[in-house]
Design an enzyme around this catalytic site. Sequence first.
Site, PDB file in Angstrom:
ATOM      1  N   THR A 186       0.885  -1.177   0.000  1.00 44.07           N
ATOM      2  CA  THR A 186       0.000   0.000   0.000  1.00 44.07           C
ATOM      3  C   THR A 186       0.915   1.216   0.000  1.00 44.07           C
ATOM      4  O   THR A 186       2.078   1.113   0.402  1.00 44.07           O
ATOM      5  CB  THR A 186      -0.900   0.025   1.245  1.00 44.07           C
ATOM      6  OG1 THR A 186      -0.051   0.018   2.394  1.00 44.07           O
ATOM      7  CG2 THR A 186      -1.815  -1.190   1.291  1.00 44.07           C
ATOM      8  N   GLU A 339      -5.651  -3.387  -1.776  1.00 41.89           N
ATOM      9  CA  GLU A 339      -6.193  -4.517  -1.029  1.00 41.89           C
ATOM     10  C   GLU A 339      -7.327  -5.247  -1.746  1.00 41.89           C
ATOM     11  O   GLU A 339      -7.701  -6.346  -1.360  1.00 41.89           O
ATOM     12  CB  GLU A 339      -6.761  -4.032   0.320  1.00 41.89           C
ATOM     13  CG  GLU A 339      -5.741  -3.597   1.333  1.00 41.89           C
ATOM     14  CD  GLU A 339      -5.356  -2.126   1.249  1.00 41.89           C
ATOM     15  OE1 GLU A 339      -5.437  -1.559   0.141  1.00 41.89           O
ATOM     16  OE2 GLU A 339      -4.955  -1.566   2.264  1.00 41.89           O
ATOM     17  N   LYS A 449     -15.442  18.275   9.101  1.00 46.29           N
ATOM     18  CA  LYS A 449     -16.627  18.340   9.957  1.00 46.29           C
ATOM     19  C   LYS A 449     -16.796  19.774  10.448  1.00 46.29           C
ATOM     20  O   LYS A 449     -15.978  20.269  11.213  1.00 46.29           O
ATOM     21  CB  LYS A 449     -16.503  17.375  11.137  1.00 46.29           C
ATOM     22  CG  LYS A 449     -17.833  17.106  11.786  1.00 46.29           C
ATOM     23  CD  LYS A 449     -17.774  15.899  12.693  1.00 46.29           C
ATOM     24  CE  LYS A 449     -19.184  15.424  12.993  1.00 46.29           C
ATOM     25  NZ  LYS A 449     -19.216  14.269  13.862  1.00 46.29           N
ATOM     26  N   TRP A 454     -20.956  17.000   8.226  1.00 45.36           N
ATOM     27  CA  TRP A 454     -19.895  16.662   7.269  1.00 45.36           C
ATOM     28  C   TRP A 454     -20.043  17.492   6.002  1.00 45.36           C
ATOM     29  O   TRP A 454     -21.141  17.688   5.505  1.00 45.36           O
ATOM     30  CB  TRP A 454     -19.966  15.182   6.871  1.00 45.36           C
ATOM     31  CG  TRP A 454     -19.812  14.206   7.989  1.00 45.36           C
ATOM     32  CD1 TRP A 454     -20.732  13.301   8.413  1.00 45.36           C
ATOM     33  CD2 TRP A 454     -18.665  14.020   8.816  1.00 45.36           C
ATOM     34  NE1 TRP A 454     -20.219  12.564   9.455  1.00 45.36           N
ATOM     35  CE2 TRP A 454     -18.942  12.983   9.724  1.00 45.36           C
ATOM     36  CE3 TRP A 454     -17.402  14.630   8.879  1.00 45.36           C
ATOM     37  CZ2 TRP A 454     -18.046  12.541  10.680  1.00 45.36           C
ATOM     38  CZ3 TRP A 454     -16.498  14.191   9.840  1.00 45.36           C
ATOM     39  CH2 TRP A 454     -16.821  13.166  10.715  1.00 45.36           C
TER      40      TRP A 454
END
Length: 549
Positions: A186, A339, A449, A454
């Site tokens: 990753t 992944e 936020k 949000w």
Amino acid sequence: MPAPMKSTMMPVPLSLNHLLERAGTLFASNEIVSRLPDKSLKRHSFGDYYRRTRALSGALQGLGLQKGERVATLCWNHHAHLECYFGIPAAGGVMHTLNLRLSPDELGWIANDAQDRFLVIDDLLLPLYRRFAHLYKFEKVIVFPFSGAPVPAEFTDYEALLASADPDAFQYPPHDENDPVAMCYTSGTTGRPKGVVYSHRSTVLHTLVASLGDFWGLRGTDVVLPVTPMFHANSWGMPYGAVMMGVKLVFPGPHLHPDDLLDLMQLEPPTLSLGVPTIWMSLIQTFDAAQSPDSPNHGRWKLPKGMRSLVGGAAVPEALIRAFDQHGIWILQGWGMTETSPVATVSYPKAELRNASMDERYRRAAMAGVPVPLVDLRVWGDDGTEQPWDGQSVGEVQVRGPFITGSYHQVAVDPEKFSADGWLRTGDVASVDAMGFVKITDRTKDLIKSGGEWISSVDLENALMAHPAVAEAAVIAMPDEKWGERPLACVVLKPGRGATAADFGPHLLGHGFAKWQLPERYEFIDAVPRTSTGKFWKMKLRERFASKT
Ligand code: ADP
């Protein structure tokens, strides 16, 4: 009581070796084209490819490669890298793609973590190798003479190694479909890089699913231009699909500048291409600039009409999809991660959209799309419950399936990464609507936020990039005493275009944002920093701007 049924299908393992044999038997005359460092084109047939790949496998066995041992690659996109994709697993090894954009320290750390035995490297990248050679000692460094220069004596010459092995004599070692074939780390933009390991089974299943008609729609007559680096998430699985179907490949080598890609498209017009959004953004800007009669590039390029373009790895702005469609090129967005092999969702016109307006089609094309077969997907709310598919409720995307990683190399199972019931926690925040379309609003760490609500940075970016003066936009959270956080927009203007912060408010209000959602501050910058896989690197912007007032 009838006797239980015992006779079903043969327990033949799913195997990459089958795909390689198929390519050698069925597609021997089709071509693989690689752009060399001097920009000339080198052509191989799939017949050559098959023999060279088997020779590589035989040579690796001759060097004593044992099952499950890692062979690293540090290469641009070209035919020899494709040989490694199949030749290393065929010998029982695990191909570990190293990312050539990483720092020497990161490369040393990753090679050490993977315990790579050999390295296959382009001669162009030897300067990079020399900067991390002291951090990790490969038993053998095999140099592919990509530039044509002689290989320095301290290394093994890839071509000489291939010439030393007889492709006809090579025998596949016995293997199981769950044996590892490849590994990719990753990117580490969200923490220490972690190794994801793919198997024959996961790779074959992913290849079959990704190649379906509504996704890549891979056809024998396609000409595929993989701009996505082959070190990134196994180049989204396309090298495997192309070999499975014997599809002509055109590799750009080290020449990824928009001018070079457009030149290559004139020489070898692709019908299918793949890359991250930032590549296509600069490509279309370069192309559009060349339409002006004053441009030195006026008349130099045509875009390949009818080309399908697979774009993913980051949110694809609707403005980009519309811009390419003007030229008869359709952008198909996918979402996934290292992944997930990586294709986990694709945005395509479902039957319900048969009569949808073009606006609706564009809107959906700018979403992450629908989960592909074999991938289960759910949205997990902050309250610890699964969220309804109502297009409103947001939460973390979690996935499960036979080509989703079940763990990381040498890392204990971490509750941050896997749910208690074994689903992968992607760290992406999304909603899903009743049609099953996933809409990614943010990565968990990029969320803004404000006053308890949000604000989606992805939505703001997309709307800003639809402004005619904006080339790129990245929105980050900045701390705010009153509201907790407020959005800060980093904007790159198109060359020769002027706009000020005051122009953007009305533009965003026109795109349906409420006043409280508008960016609090704008920074005009020259370019958005990129990660090692070419995506916007918001962490760098946060470091630069978010702490300042
Ligand atoms: P990194 O981005 O760290 O290099 P990956 O290549 O594995 O690592 O990227 C996976 C991440 O990229 C996803 O978790 C998601 O945040 C982002 N991503 C991939 N495709 C899309 C997409 N179509 N829309 C939005 N985000 C995407």
